[in-house]
Design an enzyme around this catalytic site. Structure first.
Site, PDB file in Angstrom:
ATOM      1  N   HIS A  82       0.848  -1.198   0.000  1.00 50.21           N
ATOM      2  CA  HIS A  82       0.000   0.000   0.000  1.00 50.21           C
ATOM      3  C   HIS A  82       0.878   1.241   0.000  1.00 50.21           C
ATOM      4  CE1 HIS A  82      -3.806   2.117   0.762  1.00 50.21           C
ATOM      5  NE2 HIS A  82      -3.068   2.966   1.444  1.00 50.21           N
ATOM      6  N   ASP A 161     -14.195   2.671   7.675  1.00 45.73           N
ATOM      7  CA  ASP A 161     -13.193   3.574   7.100  1.00 45.73           C
ATOM      8  C   ASP A 161     -13.801   4.399   5.969  1.00 45.73           C
ATOM      9  OD1 ASP A 161     -10.520   4.675   6.613  1.00 45.73           O
ATOM     10  OD2 ASP A 161     -10.715   3.619   4.721  1.00 45.73           O
ATOM     11  N   ARG A 168     -13.772  12.769   7.139  1.00 47.18           N
ATOM     12  CA  ARG A 168     -12.471  13.426   7.358  1.00 47.18           C
ATOM     13  C   ARG A 168     -12.139  14.359   6.202  1.00 47.18           C
ATOM     14  NH1 ARG A 168      -8.652   8.726   7.572  1.00 47.18           N
ATOM     15  NH2 ARG A 168      -7.024  10.293   7.800  1.00 47.18           N
ATOM     16  N   SER A 183      -6.817   4.002   9.195  1.00 50.78           N
ATOM     17  CA  SER A 183      -7.512   3.931   7.912  1.00 50.78           C
ATOM     18  C   SER A 183      -6.778   2.962   6.965  1.00 50.78           C
ATOM     19  CB  SER A 183      -7.569   5.345   7.310  1.00 50.78           C
ATOM     20  OG  SER A 183      -7.913   5.322   5.965  1.00 50.78           O
ATOM     21  N   LYS A 187      -7.771  -1.463   6.248  1.00 54.32           N
ATOM     22  CA  LYS A 187      -8.016  -2.033   4.911  1.00 54.32           C
ATOM     23  C   LYS A 187      -7.007  -3.138   4.612  1.00 54.32           C
ATOM     24  CE  LYS A 187      -8.059   2.177   3.316  1.00 54.32           C
ATOM     25  NZ  LYS A 187      -8.290   3.525   2.863  1.00 54.32           N
TER      26      LYS A 187
END
Ligand code: URA
Length: 434
Positions: A82, A161, A168, A183, A187
């Protein structure tokens, strides 16, 4: 329990309990907590921070808000990756088939671009026919056969999320290490990988502008993953300058294909090889990074890596012929160039402005769900460290019928600094957290 007491507790800088955090996340997921109270608690977290315990509990509750993908019936170590997001960040599209060509299973659920950053899904969708919306069983079938599959984030993974991120985004509460950590990691943990490799971007075009902030974010995410029993490591990489030379969608796909064919820009090629070597070691395919690097280089030079990307594209409904024929990808004829106002050395090309320029041309979106133009974007003809003469082109704008051209030219001109003296180039990989 009353949410107003939880908000007041965090406002006053106290540590929340696991139960209080679960109560908050459950309220968000079920829709029983009003947005104004959720936003108030988010702002209190931004201002007061969270301990690593609180951040881990927040992550756990967010994972538990939805399903977890079960990849245990696919043999081998599954490695997730990620990036915290950047401009010209196309690492996943090169890394996933490269790692798979070396025998690693790399499941990848990616996001779309928002604001000045691009998104892997948007780039891949520039390939005619490519589907990002595979169901979990189809995703697993591609993963089993090809070794990698890049799809969109399933709506059932960490739904808390999705709600919190949207809130947010409109309440100025994105920039917080515990909130970003929970967050991202919720995931990643829900995706079911055994190992997670993170790319924490740092610099002008990243959430974290300085190295200390990026290192703190990386350390927080590594700690959360490790506590959850998933081996997690992070690289901190430069995002002061866009990665590679292309910023857009189809033009970035072309740059990925070139890189898999051994003709990519040095910065992108270097970062991808380093990530791939580490991924091979973490997956147990090689015992050290030097051996892993040789294997990575063989996968590139033999054509196995590009062939793997072709197979993934085909299995996901895309036209595999794009791999050899770039004219099958969307393109535009509109060209404008931004010229050097003086001679000297390029010392900076600020990523955020260049990302915004690309978005103004239509390559990105300012609101979730907006349509985008896959063909437009920005090509960097110069990069920091290069010497340029007055009047030499620095940036090429690829536009459709003039849309956004003037604003994009102005942003790109402002993004570039030219000085008399060369400055030592900033390395792309700034460090790692293990
Ligand atoms: N990427 C995410 O998925 N979440 C954040 O909060 C920031 C970047």
């Amino acid at each position: 329990m009353r949410v107003v007491d939880v908000i007041a507790k965090k406002r006053d800088g106290d540590t929340l309990s696991r139960e209080e955090i679960e109560f908050f996340v459950n309220g968000v997921t079920r829709g029983t907590l009003p947005d104004y109270q959720a936003a108030a608690l988010l702002m209190a977290i931004v201002l007061r921070g969270m301990t690593i315990d609180e951040t881990s509990w927040l992550t756990d509750s967010m994972v538990d808000s939805g399903n977890r993908v079960d990849l245990s019936d696919i043999p081998g170590v599954k490695v997730g990756k990620h990036s915290t997001g950047g401009v010209g960040d196309k690492v996943s599209i090169v890394l996933a088939p490269l790692a798979a060509a070396c025998g690693v299973i790399m499941p990848k659920m990616s996001g779309r671009g928002l604001g000045h950053t691009g998104g892997t899904l948007d780039k891949l969708e520039s390939i005619p026919g490519y589907r990002v919306d595979l169901g979990i069983e189809e995703f697993k079938a591609v993963l089993r056969d090809v070794g990698t599959s890049i799809i969109g984030q399933s709506g059932s993974l960490a739904p808390a999320d999705q709600k919190l991120y949207a809130l947010r985004d409109v309440t100025a509460t994105i920039g917080s290490i515990p909130l970003i950590s929970a967050s991202v990691m919720s995931k990643k943990l829900a995706e079911g990988s055994d190992v997670v490799v993170l790319d924490v971007k740092c610099g002008d075009g990243a959430f974290m502008k300085d190295e200390a902030g990026a290192r703190a974010l990386a350390a927080s995410m590594v700690a959360i993953g490790t506590r959850a029993g998933v081996r997690t490591e992070a690289f901190i990489t430069d995002m002061d300058t866009p990665l590679g030379r292309a910023v857009g969608n189809s033009i970035e796909v072309i740059e990925c294909l070139e890189t898999l064919n051994g003709r990519g820009p040095d910065d992108l090629t270097g970062v991808v090889k380093r990530f791939a070597a580490r991924v091979l070691v973490l997956a147990g395919r090689e015992s050290n990074e030097a051996q892993a690097l040789s294997r990575v280089e063989r996968a590139l030079s033999s054509g196995k890596a590009i062939e793997t990307l072709g197979r993934m594209i085909e299995r996901q409904g895309g036209n595999r012929a794009v791999v050899d024929d770039y004219s099958l990808l969307p393109s535009v004829n509109g060209r404008e160039r931004c010229l050097a106002p003086r001679g000297g050395f390029v010392t900076r090309m600020k990523a955020e402005a260049i990302g915004l320029a690309s978005n103004l041309l239509g390559a990105g979106r300012t609101r979730v769900g907006e349509p985008i133009d896959h063909a437009v974007g920005v090509i960097l003809l110069a990069k920091p460290g290069m010497r340029v003469e007055r009047g030499e082109p620095l940036v090429e704008i690829r536009h459709r019928d003039g849309r956004g051209v003037n604003a994009a030219l102005a942003l790109c001109s402002d993004a570039v600094t030219i000085e008399d003296d060369a400055q030592p180039p900033r390395p792309v990989i700034l460090g790692d957290v293990r």
